[in-house]
Design an enzyme around this catalytic site. Structure first.
Site, mmCIF file in Angstrom:
data_model
loop_
_atom_site.group_PDB
_atom_site.id
_atom_site.type_symbol
_atom_site.label_atom_id
_atom_site.label_comp_id
_atom_site.label_asym_id
_atom_site.label_seq_id
_atom_site.Cartn_x
_atom_site.Cartn_y
_atom_site.Cartn_z
ATOM 1 N N SER A 63 43.908 58.398 -4.539
ATOM 2 C CA SER A 63 43.007 57.693 -5.440
ATOM 3 C C SER A 63 41.609 58.255 -5.286
ATOM 4 C CB SER A 63 43.016 56.200 -5.089
ATOM 5 O OG SER A 63 41.870 55.565 -5.609
ATOM 6 N N GLY A 65 38.230 57.235 -6.413
ATOM 7 C CA GLY A 65 37.275 56.302 -7.020
ATOM 8 C C GLY A 65 35.862 56.864 -6.936
ATOM 9 N N GLU A 67 33.411 55.460 -5.358
ATOM 10 C CA GLU A 67 32.790 55.150 -4.083
ATOM 11 C C GLU A 67 33.605 55.594 -2.880
ATOM 12 O OE1 GLU A 67 32.333 50.973 -4.677
ATOM 13 O OE2 GLU A 67 31.296 51.381 -6.556
ATOM 14 N N GLU A 152 47.672 51.588 7.646
ATOM 15 C CA GLU A 152 49.075 51.673 7.246
ATOM 16 C C GLU A 152 49.189 52.081 5.772
ATOM 17 O OE1 GLU A 152 52.809 48.460 6.890
ATOM 18 O OE2 GLU A 152 50.811 47.789 7.445
ATOM 19 N N ASP A 194 36.295 40.287 -3.552
ATOM 20 C CA ASP A 194 36.615 41.253 -4.604
ATOM 21 C C ASP A 194 38.102 41.125 -4.942
ATOM 22 O OD1 ASP A 194 36.197 43.288 -6.459
ATOM 23 O OD2 ASP A 194 36.448 44.894 -5.000
ATOM 24 N N ASN A 199 43.549 44.777 -6.414
ATOM 25 C CA ASN A 199 43.453 44.843 -4.960
ATOM 26 C C ASN A 199 44.576 44.087 -4.248
ATOM 27 O OD1 ASN A 199 41.246 46.566 -4.950
ATOM 28 N ND2 ASN A 199 39.761 44.875 -5.075
ATOM 29 N N ASP A 211 41.708 46.433 0.146
ATOM 30 C CA ASP A 211 40.322 46.693 -0.292
ATOM 31 C C ASP A 211 39.393 45.571 0.180
ATOM 32 O OD1 ASP A 211 38.172 47.944 -1.405
ATOM 33 O OD2 ASP A 211 38.789 47.721 -3.491
HETATM 34 N N1 LIG Z 1 46.837 51.275 2.496
HETATM 35 C C1 LIG Z 1 47.093 51.949 1.374
HETATM 36 N N2 LIG Z 1 48.290 52.505 1.149
HETATM 37 C C2 LIG Z 1 48.562 53.207 0.027
HETATM 38 N N3 LIG Z 1 47.660 53.391 -0.955
HETATM 39 C C3 LIG Z 1 46.437 52.866 -0.799
HETATM 40 C C4 LIG Z 1 46.084 52.120 0.361
HETATM 41 N N4 LIG Z 1 44.803 51.709 0.240
HETATM 42 C C5 LIG Z 1 44.384 52.167 -0.966
HETATM 43 N N5 LIG Z 1 45.353 52.868 -1.593
HETATM 44 C C6 LIG Z 1 45.287 53.516 -2.927
HETATM 45 O O1 LIG Z 1 43.930 53.743 -3.284
HETATM 46 C C7 LIG Z 1 43.542 52.919 -4.395
HETATM 47 C C8 LIG Z 1 42.117 52.433 -4.225
HETATM 48 O O2 LIG Z 1 42.002 51.730 -2.989
HETATM 49 P P1 LIG Z 1 40.898 50.619 -2.757
HETATM 50 O O3 LIG Z 1 40.935 50.253 -1.313
HETATM 51 O O4 LIG Z 1 41.090 49.514 -3.741
HETATM 52 O O5 LIG Z 1 39.556 51.418 -3.044
HETATM 53 P P2 LIG Z 1 38.385 51.215 -4.112
HETATM 54 O O6 LIG Z 1 37.244 50.771 -3.269
HETATM 55 O O7 LIG Z 1 38.213 52.575 -4.697
HETATM 56 O O8 LIG Z 1 38.800 50.169 -5.122
HETATM 57 C C9 LIG Z 1 44.601 51.827 -4.446
HETATM 58 O O9 LIG Z 1 44.749 51.289 -5.733
HETATM 59 C C10 LIG Z 1 45.843 52.570 -3.989
HETATM 60 O O10 LIG Z 1 46.374 53.343 -5.048
HETATM 61 MG MG LIG Z 2 39.971 48.440 -5.088
#
Ligand SMILES: Nc1ncnc2c1ncn2[C@@H]1O[C@H](COP(=O)(O)OP(=O)(O)O)[C@@H](O)[C@H]1O
Ligand SMILES: [Mg+2]
Length: 257
Positions: A63, A65, A67, A152, A194, A199, A211
């Site tokens: 991913s 993003g 940020e 994980e 959030d 999330n 998240d």
């Molecule tokens: N522990 C995880 N295992 C697998 N994929 C993850 C995990 N954490 C995040 N991702 C992937 O990354 C994306 C964005 O993660 P997130 O923590 O929501 O970051 P952001 O701050 O960009 O919203 C998730 O939608 C998922 O696809």
């Molecule tokens: Mg997120």
């Protein structure tokens, strides 16, 4: 990964993914690609995590993003891990301040953007631990260093588990959602801040909240406001999907009573 068959299958998948990934080609290219996206400090931080044995390899981007970027990685036991790397160049760090100031776990506020991002990373790690100890299923936090969080991996590598936004949701998900918000508030004394359909992972073994960088303790001056917003967001989401129940203010009264 105890089963050697499973383990070699996973390796194959990872290797295939690595080849297909446009971010990682050959070893020699890896550094170049990293250099395009990350500064030197972040590269060194990745290497530090590897030398601490919190990480063994970093594969492709899962991913990207604005940020943060999330990578598929592998730990020293060949288990897949999610490696979330916050971009220190992100200009949004001021927005984060409000979610740090007022949380009594963190002392004096950092003044620069880089230190704010490091603190944010530590905060997400701590929040995952706290949620876990409140009995909420989250990706298990493994380690953090500077702007990098290792946890994980949820899903079948390289595919991350689908979120609520990408899934069919049912009454069980509805119940899980509001029980989880209540558990966080009552047992964890915290609020996600959030909470949204983007999330929460929906996995074969149940729903998983993630998240957690924004989450604050319930003693934070805006905690009730964040709680109301989380509840309202999720009520709206489920309503859109044809599942409605109590309204947000009723739910709020229940959560906080
Ligand atoms: N522990 C995880 N295992 C697998 N994929 C993850 C995990 N954490 C995040 N991702 C992937 O990354 C994306 C964005 O993660 P997130 O923590 O929501 O970051 P952001 O701050 O960009 O919203 C998730 O939608 C998922 O696809
Ligand atoms: Mg997120």
């Amino acid at each position: 990964m105890a089963d050697p068959d499973e383990s070699s299958k996973m390796r194959e998948r990872l290797l295939r993914f690595e080849r297909e990934s446009r971010y990682l080609r050959k070893d020699s290219d890896e550094r170049k690609v990293l250099e395009e996206v990350f500064d030197r400090t972040t590269q060194l931080a990745v290497e530090e995590l590897i030398s601490r044995k919190d990480l063994r390899e970093l594969y492709g981007v899962v991913s990207a993003g604005k940020e943060a970027r999330v990578y598929l990685g592998e730990d020293t036991e060949a288990k897949p891990v999610a490696v979330k790397i916050y971009l220190t160049s992100a200009s949004d760090f001021r927005k984060r301040m409000g979610y740090i100031a007022g949380d009594r776990r963190f002392g004096k506020l950092p003044s620069g953007s880089r230190d704010t991002i490091y603190l944010w990373t530590r905060k997400e790690f701590k929040n995952l631990q706290l949620a876990e100890s409140a009995g909420v299923r989250v990706p298990k936090p493994h380690a953090f260093y500077k702007n990098i969080l290792v946890m994980e991996y949820m899903g079948t590598p390289p595919q991350p588990a689908p979120t609520f936004a990408e899934s069919e949701v049912d009454e069980d998900d509805y119940r899980w959602t509001f029980e989880t918000i209540e558990k966080l508030w009552k047992r964890g004394k915290m609020v996600h801040a959030d909470f949204s359909e983007f999330n929460v992972f929906k996995t074969a073994s149940g729903d998983v909240l993630f998240d957690m960088g924004s989450a604050v303790l319930s003693s934070h001056p805006q905690a009730s406001e964040y709680l109301r917003r989380d509840l309202a967001n999720m009520v709206r989401f489920f309503r859109k999907r044809g599942i409605s129940g109590k309204d947000a203010s009723e739910l709020e009264a229940e959560v906080t009573k």
